[in-house]
Design a protein around this motif. Structure first.
Motif, mmCIF file in Angstrom:
data_model
loop_
_atom_site.group_PDB
_atom_site.id
_atom_site.type_symbol
_atom_site.label_atom_id
_atom_site.label_comp_id
_atom_site.label_asym_id
_atom_site.label_seq_id
_atom_site.Cartn_x
_atom_site.Cartn_y
_atom_site.Cartn_z
ATOM 1 N N TYR A 1 34.939 -22.961 26.295
ATOM 2 C CA TYR A 1 35.121 -21.992 27.696
ATOM 3 C C TYR A 1 35.723 -22.717 28.828
ATOM 4 O O TYR A 1 36.838 -22.152 29.677
ATOM 5 N N VAL A 2 35.348 -23.859 29.116
ATOM 6 C CA VAL A 2 35.673 -24.523 30.248
ATOM 7 C C VAL A 2 37.277 -25.143 29.869
ATOM 8 O O VAL A 2 38.059 -24.933 30.797
ATOM 9 N N MET A 3 37.583 -25.313 28.741
ATOM 10 C CA MET A 3 38.919 -25.838 28.311
ATOM 11 C C MET A 3 39.839 -24.715 28.600
ATOM 12 O O MET A 3 41.066 -24.776 29.230
ATOM 13 N N PHE A 4 39.627 -23.653 28.057
ATOM 14 C CA PHE A 4 40.406 -22.511 28.098
ATOM 15 C C PHE A 4 40.609 -21.934 29.268
ATOM 16 O O PHE A 4 41.574 -21.407 29.985
ATOM 17 N N SER A 5 39.623 -22.173 30.292
ATOM 18 C CA SER A 5 39.273 -21.383 31.493
ATOM 19 C C SER A 5 40.593 -22.570 32.474
ATOM 20 O O SER A 5 41.111 -21.970 33.264
ATOM 21 N N LEU B 1 43.108 -23.662 31.349
ATOM 22 C CA LEU B 1 44.498 -23.299 30.932
ATOM 23 C C LEU B 1 44.724 -21.868 31.324
ATOM 24 O O LEU B 1 45.738 -21.382 30.877
ATOM 25 N N HIS B 2 43.904 -21.422 32.062
ATOM 26 C CA HIS B 2 43.971 -19.927 32.330
ATOM 27 C C HIS B 2 44.361 -19.061 31.098
ATOM 28 O O HIS B 2 45.090 -18.078 31.274
ATOM 29 N N LEU B 3 43.345 -19.293 30.232
ATOM 30 C CA LEU B 3 43.687 -18.341 29.032
ATOM 31 C C LEU B 3 42.336 -17.273 28.743
ATOM 32 O O LEU B 3 42.349 -16.839 27.706
ATOM 33 N N ILE B 4 41.435 -17.303 29.716
ATOM 34 C CA ILE B 4 40.355 -16.634 29.615
ATOM 35 C C ILE B 4 40.737 -15.136 29.539
ATOM 36 O O ILE B 4 41.668 -14.888 30.477
ATOM 37 N N ASN B 5 40.091 -14.150 28.667
ATOM 38 C CA ASN B 5 40.396 -12.748 28.809
ATOM 39 C C ASN B 5 41.862 -12.534 28.302
ATOM 40 O O ASN B 5 42.490 -11.556 28.614
ATOM 41 N N LYS B 6 42.327 -13.380 27.494
ATOM 42 C CA LYS B 6 43.631 -12.918 26.735
ATOM 43 C C LYS B 6 43.390 -13.373 25.356
ATOM 44 O O LYS B 6 42.577 -14.141 24.686
ATOM 45 N N LEU B 7 44.189 -12.410 24.348
ATOM 46 C CA LEU B 7 43.877 -12.432 23.057
ATOM 47 C C LEU B 7 44.419 -13.744 22.477
ATOM 48 O O LEU B 7 43.849 -14.170 21.397
ATOM 49 N N ILE B 8 45.335 -14.442 23.066
ATOM 50 C CA ILE B 8 45.607 -15.660 22.248
ATOM 51 C C ILE B 8 44.520 -16.913 22.337
ATOM 52 O O ILE B 8 44.486 -17.453 21.368
ATOM 53 N N ASN C 1 35.157 -9.935 11.776
ATOM 54 C CA ASN C 1 33.835 -9.801 12.270
ATOM 55 C C ASN C 1 33.188 -10.586 13.231
ATOM 56 O O ASN C 1 32.177 -10.530 13.792
ATOM 57 N N GLU C 2 34.099 -11.598 13.727
ATOM 58 C CA GLU C 2 33.396 -12.640 14.780
ATOM 59 C C GLU C 2 33.088 -12.061 15.898
ATOM 60 O O GLU C 2 33.913 -11.016 16.594
ATOM 61 N N LEU C 3 32.025 -12.140 16.749
ATOM 62 C CA LEU C 3 31.522 -11.774 17.858
ATOM 63 C C LEU C 3 31.419 -12.616 18.969
ATOM 64 O O LEU C 3 31.960 -12.418 20.074
ATOM 65 N N PHE C 4 30.465 -13.750 18.659
ATOM 66 C CA PHE C 4 30.212 -14.421 19.955
ATOM 67 C C PHE C 4 31.349 -14.971 20.681
ATOM 68 O O PHE C 4 31.370 -15.006 22.028
ATOM 69 N N THR C 5 32.140 -15.565 19.941
ATOM 70 C CA THR C 5 33.440 -16.025 20.885
ATOM 71 C C THR C 5 33.955 -15.182 21.883
ATOM 72 O O THR C 5 34.462 -15.225 22.729
ATOM 73 N N ALA C 6 34.186 -13.942 20.959
ATOM 74 C CA ALA C 6 34.937 -12.903 21.555
ATOM 75 C C ALA C 6 34.281 -12.291 22.849
ATOM 76 O O ALA C 6 35.048 -12.010 23.794
ATOM 77 N N VAL C 7 32.981 -12.286 22.624
ATOM 78 C CA VAL C 7 32.153 -11.718 23.776
ATOM 79 C C VAL C 7 32.271 -12.805 25.042
ATOM 80 O O VAL C 7 32.444 -12.297 26.218
ATOM 81 N N MET C 8 32.342 -14.045 24.677
ATOM 82 C CA MET C 8 32.602 -14.845 25.984
ATOM 83 C C MET C 8 33.841 -15.065 26.432
ATOM 84 O O MET C 8 34.041 -15.238 27.814
ATOM 85 N N PHE C 9 34.908 -14.972 25.509
ATOM 86 C CA PHE C 9 36.279 -14.933 26.194
ATOM 87 C C PHE C 9 36.966 -13.912 26.628
ATOM 88 O O PHE C 9 37.695 -13.752 27.557
ATOM 89 N N LEU C 10 36.430 -12.412 26.209
ATOM 90 C CA LEU C 10 36.949 -11.398 26.705
ATOM 91 C C LEU C 10 36.271 -10.560 27.672
ATOM 92 O O LEU C 10 35.099 -10.384 27.437
ATOM 93 N N ASN C 11 36.721 -10.071 28.881
ATOM 94 C CA ASN C 11 35.961 -9.676 29.666
ATOM 95 C C ASN C 11 36.167 -8.309 30.123
ATOM 96 O O ASN C 11 35.375 -7.514 30.662
ATOM 97 N N THR C 12 37.243 -7.823 30.012
ATOM 98 C CA THR C 12 37.730 -6.483 30.209
ATOM 99 C C THR C 12 38.180 -5.581 28.997
ATOM 100 O O THR C 12 38.553 -6.115 27.846
ATOM 101 N N TYR D 1 38.941 -5.976 24.391
ATOM 102 C CA TYR D 1 37.975 -5.996 23.462
ATOM 103 C C TYR D 1 38.600 -5.893 22.079
ATOM 104 O O TYR D 1 39.463 -5.159 21.571
ATOM 105 N N THR D 2 37.726 -6.743 20.992
ATOM 106 C CA THR D 2 38.146 -6.524 19.565
ATOM 107 C C THR D 2 36.899 -5.382 19.222
ATOM 108 O O THR D 2 36.146 -4.950 19.974
ATOM 109 N N VAL D 3 36.941 -5.132 18.010
ATOM 110 C CA VAL D 3 36.014 -4.304 17.513
ATOM 111 C C VAL D 3 34.649 -4.487 17.481
ATOM 112 O O VAL D 3 33.893 -3.768 18.146
ATOM 113 N N PRO D 4 34.099 -5.924 17.191
ATOM 114 C CA PRO D 4 32.760 -6.128 17.437
ATOM 115 C C PRO D 4 32.254 -6.165 18.778
ATOM 116 O O PRO D 4 31.444 -5.389 19.063
ATOM 117 N N VAL D 5 33.096 -6.503 19.673
ATOM 118 C CA VAL D 5 32.541 -6.555 21.197
ATOM 119 C C VAL D 5 32.640 -5.119 21.475
ATOM 120 O O VAL D 5 31.852 -4.683 22.263
#
Length: 276
Positions: free
Chosen positions: A126-130, A132-139, A208-219, A223-227
């Motif tokens: 999360y710190v690394m992607f933050s 890089l300004h990539l938080i809340n982006k599907l990439i 099916n992955e949830l935990f990473t998506a919950v942390m990285f996606l805010n709006t 959201y992906t389907v699990p989130v």
């Protein structure tokens, strides 16, 4: 003969019980998705409904932007699984065919990397992607999924390459092909069942992955389907028929993937009839 018959009957009964145990949760989710609200909390519990309703499915698309969640998941799962499969194909080939220093150590490292709990590296990620300004982006989750998937997929790909005789590539080299041509004209076509198996398993894991998506996606638009299903629980106070409807729809892509790729998956997992 009588003893053999008894063994067959016992085996059939055990397999039937196992099938019921395995399929009942799926049946219950589908049934709940079609139950009207009045039957959700009835007692004694009803294992069938005489008044099937599409309320859960209608509410699902009215209450949340489930269509967007579904689209996001398709994009992320397909992109990440495709990238990890391509990397696995190339790295698995090198680990299988080339002799170099630390080859066995790299293979062991890939094995042990699968044992690292995801939540241990979530904060550094999360710190690394933050930064890089990539938080809340599907990439961002596409990159993470590709990295995690590539390690497991490489192990699978190496196993499939090990089962393809090197003599086929050597014959192609004698016939005038270079190493790259031998790989793509001879080895890769023989690897298609294995690649289908790798791609399918990678897709399902990413979907099916949830935990990473919950942390990285805010709006909600990201959201992906699990989130999205997780957000339904928190917003709606668990409307079970709506949640069940979402789960049923979320199951469809994985069912379709395995239905289409079934023969290739079985061929890939049982590949190995060819020997040097």
């Amino acid at each position: 003969m009588k003893k053999k018959k008894q063994v067959k009957i016992l085996r059939f009964i055990l397999l039937l019980l196992f099938a019921i145990f395995a399929l009942f949760p799926l049946y219950w989710i589908i049934l709940t998705s079609f139950k009207p609200v009045s039957e959700l909390y009835t007692f004694p519990i009803k294992y069938w409904t005489n008044n099937p309703s599409l309320y859960g499915y209608k509410k699902l698309f009215q209450f949340v932007n489930f269509k967007q969640y579904f689209s996001n998941s398709i994009i992320v799962a397909l992109a990440a699984s495709s990238i990890s499969t391509v990397f696995a194909m190339l790295s698995g080939y090198i680990l299988s065919r080339k002799e170099f220093k630390f080859r066995n150590a790299i293979t062991l490292f890939l094995f042990f990397s699968q044992m690292i709990p995801t939540y241990l590296i979530m904060v550094p990620q999360y710190v690394m992607f933050s930064n890089l300004h990539l938080i809340n982006k599907l990439i961002s989750i596409t990159i993470v999924y590709s990295g995690f998937g590539a390690a497991f997929s490489t192990i699978m790909a190496k196993g499939f390459f090990d089962r393809i005789p090197k003599s086929l590539e050597e014959a192609a080299l004698i016939d005038g092909c270079n190493e790259i041509e031998a790989l793509f004209k001879i080895t890769i076509p023989l690897m298609l069942p294995g690649l289908s198996a790798i791609l399918s398993f990678s897709f399902v894991n990413n979907w099916n992955e949830l935990f990473t998506a919950v942390m990285f996606l805010n709006t909600s638009d990201k959201y992906t389907v699990p989130v999205g299903l997780y957000s339904i629980v928190s917003k709606a106070g668990v409307q079970w028929n709506v949640l069940a409807a979402g789960i049923v729809i979320a199951l469809l892509p994985t069912i379709i993937v395995f239905a289409i790729a079934q023969k290739y998956i079985i061929a890939g997992l049982t590949q190995g009839g060819l020997k040097d």
